[in-house]
Design a protein around this motif. Structure first.
Motif, PDB file in Angstrom:
ATOM      1  N   ALA A  90       0.849  -1.273  -0.211  1.00  0.00           N
ATOM      2  CA  ALA A  90      -0.350   0.151  -0.092  1.00  0.00           C
ATOM      3  C   ALA A  90       0.986   1.215  -0.675  1.00  0.00           C
ATOM      4  CB  ALA A  90      -1.224  -0.248   1.277  1.00  0.00           C
ATOM      5  N   LEU A  91       0.780   1.914  -1.041  1.00  0.00           N
ATOM      6  CA  LEU A  91       2.018   3.229  -1.372  1.00  0.00           C
ATOM      7  C   LEU A  91       0.852   4.084  -1.155  1.00  0.00           C
ATOM      8  CD1 LEU A  91       4.055   2.100  -4.430  1.00  0.00           C
ATOM      9  CD2 LEU A  91       4.193   1.548  -1.821  1.00  0.00           C
ATOM     10  N   VAL A  92       1.855   5.530  -0.189  1.00  0.00           N
ATOM     11  CA  VAL A  92       0.784   6.825  -0.208  1.00  0.00           C
ATOM     12  C   VAL A  92       1.578   7.414  -1.153  1.00  0.00           C
ATOM     13  CG1 VAL A  92      -1.311   6.304   1.614  1.00  0.00           C
ATOM     14  CG2 VAL A  92       1.168   7.132   2.144  1.00  0.00           C
ATOM     15  N   SER A  93       1.441   8.821  -1.036  1.00  0.00           N
ATOM     16  CA  SER A  93       1.619  10.225  -1.202  1.00  0.00           C
ATOM     17  C   SER A  93       1.897  10.892   0.326  1.00  0.00           C
ATOM     18  CB  SER A  93       1.534  11.194  -2.393  1.00  0.00           C
ATOM     19  OG  SER A  93       1.489   9.556  -3.743  1.00  0.00           O
ATOM     20  N   GLU A  94       2.395  12.407  -0.042  1.00  0.00           N
ATOM     21  CA  GLU A  94       2.536  13.604   0.617  1.00  0.00           C
ATOM     22  C   GLU A  94       3.254  14.501   0.411  1.00  0.00           C
ATOM     23  OE1 GLU A  94       4.739  13.863   4.864  1.00  0.00           O
ATOM     24  OE2 GLU A  94       4.180  11.999   5.033  1.00  0.00           O
ATOM     25  N   ARG A  95       2.872  15.143  -0.454  1.00  0.00           N
ATOM     26  CA  ARG A  95       2.651  16.910  -0.616  1.00  0.00           C
ATOM     27  C   ARG A  95       2.959  17.568  -0.112  1.00  0.00           C
ATOM     28  NH1 ARG A  95       3.885  15.261  -6.272  1.00  0.00           N
ATOM     29  NH2 ARG A  95       3.311  12.982  -6.292  1.00  0.00           N
ATOM     30  N   SER A  96       3.148  17.632   1.613  1.00  0.00           N
ATOM     31  CA  SER A  96       3.281  18.862   2.122  1.00  0.00           C
ATOM     32  C   SER A  96       4.222  18.037   3.457  1.00  0.00           C
ATOM     33  CB  SER A  96       1.620  19.467   2.860  1.00  0.00           C
ATOM     34  OG  SER A  96       1.317  18.335   3.349  1.00  0.00           O
TER      35      SER A  96
END
Length: 459
Positions: free
Chosen positions: A450-456
């Motif tokens: 399970a992959l997630v993104s975090e742009r902040s």
């Protein structure tokens, strides 16, 4: 008579130096400290080096410019506005240097990577520009190496400099940057992947030439990530005219001497591949394999001035590591030993497991383990394993307490940094360590993680 350009690559630092000659005389741009490579190239071409040019006071390596000029009697050209403590031929934007009747070099002021950065345009039927850390292939040099208080101004300068080169030079001009081949001096983690380019090509694809100034500055600043800690020592070294390197073999240490050095707090650096290190190593040693960005990561992590002993499979491997280290100002390793772990200790060997992302996915279905991601902040924000602990490799030594006890699976982008991190964890008492030796981009998602993104946020 034609002009020939010889590029001398330093892949471990992501840099290129250049020897340019007309068959009789030559000039050099941005030579690395191990000048024997440049001297050998000149000797092979049967030419005499008469001029040495620096595009800027480098932040990622110790220059060989001063030593090369001293060795050959060449004129050494450094920006007149750079504060240096050695004799040089001062030069400024707009100057023209006639190296020979066949080679005329026009100096172009291109601030942005530094305030005093210069580029050198070779005029004639086959024009080229030696753009240093200004215009790169599909990118530009990063503007933040002089400190955050200057980053915004330098980003605007970098935009203007790229536009100036594109405006003043013909489209056929070959672009010859120093950085951008994996160097942390590039403003982006990767450049276009090109091996060559021209002003015309860059005009169509380079963000500095295709975006508005506001878009370019915002994009370049948003994309900046950490750069190696050893950079802080390069500018001062280069401003004082560094000598040529001492590449004489270091003292050979036996098992007792290696043990003494290890217990005295010296870094014993195992140069072997990460697979060999995982199978067996001297407890307490750390793994910086020569098959990756060895000098970059060792220079980044080591407390500056810490003595280093090199452990290699052969004298040639030790010599290669020594050459890599002098390029960043780590001179004269205190000792070395060759062979394998059984030649370096009589005690039991340390070991840890290696695995793939598919293995990690299977494990997470059956038991709880800590997933430790040691990539940089930008990589983490782009995509990471849900629930992973994030400690960038360059912070690991000061944040060892943030790594939970128990079983730890470590990963980076391809395995090199994970092995470095695993070696430090094992050396500091972690018993259950697994290094993921696999491509995150190619296999993590396909493995079902399970992959997630975090742009902040910040680290």
């Amino acid at each position: 008579m034609t002009t020939t350009i010889v590029a001398i690559d330093t892949p471990s630092l992501g840099d290129r130096s250049y020897l340019i000659h007309d068959g009789q005389v030559a000039f050099v741009v941005d030579p690395q400290r191990d000048i024997d490579r440049m001297l050998a190239a000149a000797d092979c071409a049967g030419v005499r080096i008469t001029h040495v040019f620096e595009t800027h006071i480098h932040n990622d390596y110790v220059t060989g410019g001063f030593a090369l000029a001293q060795r050959t009697g060449a004129q050494y050209f450094v920006n007149a506005d750079d504060l240096v403590s050695f004799d040089r031929t001062p030069i400024s934007g707009g100057d023209v240097v006639d190296v020979s009747p066949e080679m005329r070099v026009r100096v172009v002021a291109t601030p942005g990577h530094t305030f005093t950065h210069l580029s050198y345009a070779l005029e004639g039927d086959e024009p080229a520009v030696f753009s240093g850390g200004s215009l790169l292939f599909g990118s530009t040099g990063r503007p933040d190496l002089l400190g955050p208080e200057h980053t915004h101004a330098l980003a605007h300068h970098q935009f203007a400099s790229a536009r100036s080169l594109a405006r003043e030079l013909p489209d056929a001009t070959v672009v010859m940057p120093t950085h951008g081949f994996g160097s942390f001096c590039s403003a982006t983690a990767t450049t276009s992947g090109a091996t060559g380019s021209t002003i015309g090509t860059e005009r169509l694809s380079n963000p500095a030439l295709t975006r508005s100034e506001e878009e370019y500055v915002a994009e370049i600043i948003a994309g900046l990530d950490a750069f190696p800690a050893y950079y802080a020592h390069m500018g001062p070294a280069n401003s004082h005219g560094p000598s040529g390197p001492d590449l004489s073999p270091p003292l050979q240490a036996d098992k007792a001497e290696l043990s003494r050095r290890l217990h005295a707090g010296e870094w014993l650096v195992d140069l072997r591949s990460r697979s060999a290190f995982a199978l067996g190593h001297v407890p307490g040693t750390v793994n910086f394999g020569l098959d990756g960005q060895f000098a970059t990561y060792l220079g980044w992590l080591i407390p500056w001035g810490t003595p280093v002993t090199l452990l290699g499979e052969s004298p040639e491997q030790v010599a290669e590591a020594q050459r890599e280290l002098v390029r960043i100002g780590i001179d004269s390793p205190s000792a070395a030993a060759t062979g394998g772990p059984d030649d370096w200790t009589d005690g039991p060997l340390g070991r840890f497991e290696r695995a793939t992302f598919a293995d990690l996915a299977q494990v997470l279905h059956h038991r709880r383990v800590t997933v430790l991601d040691v990539r940089r902040v930008g990589e983490w924000r782009e995509s990471h394993v849900d629930g992973a602990v994030h400690v960038p490799l360059h912070f690991l030594l000061e944040r060892l307490g943030d790594v939970p006890s128990g079983e730890v699976w470590i990963h980076c982008a391809a395995g090199y940094r994970a092995s470095i991190a695993a070696s430090f964890l094992v050396a500091n008492g972690h018993q259950q360590v697994v290094a993921v030796d696999d491509s995150f981009g190619d296999h993590a998602a396909d493995a079902g993680l399970a992959l997630v993104s975090e742009r902040s946020g910040t680290d």
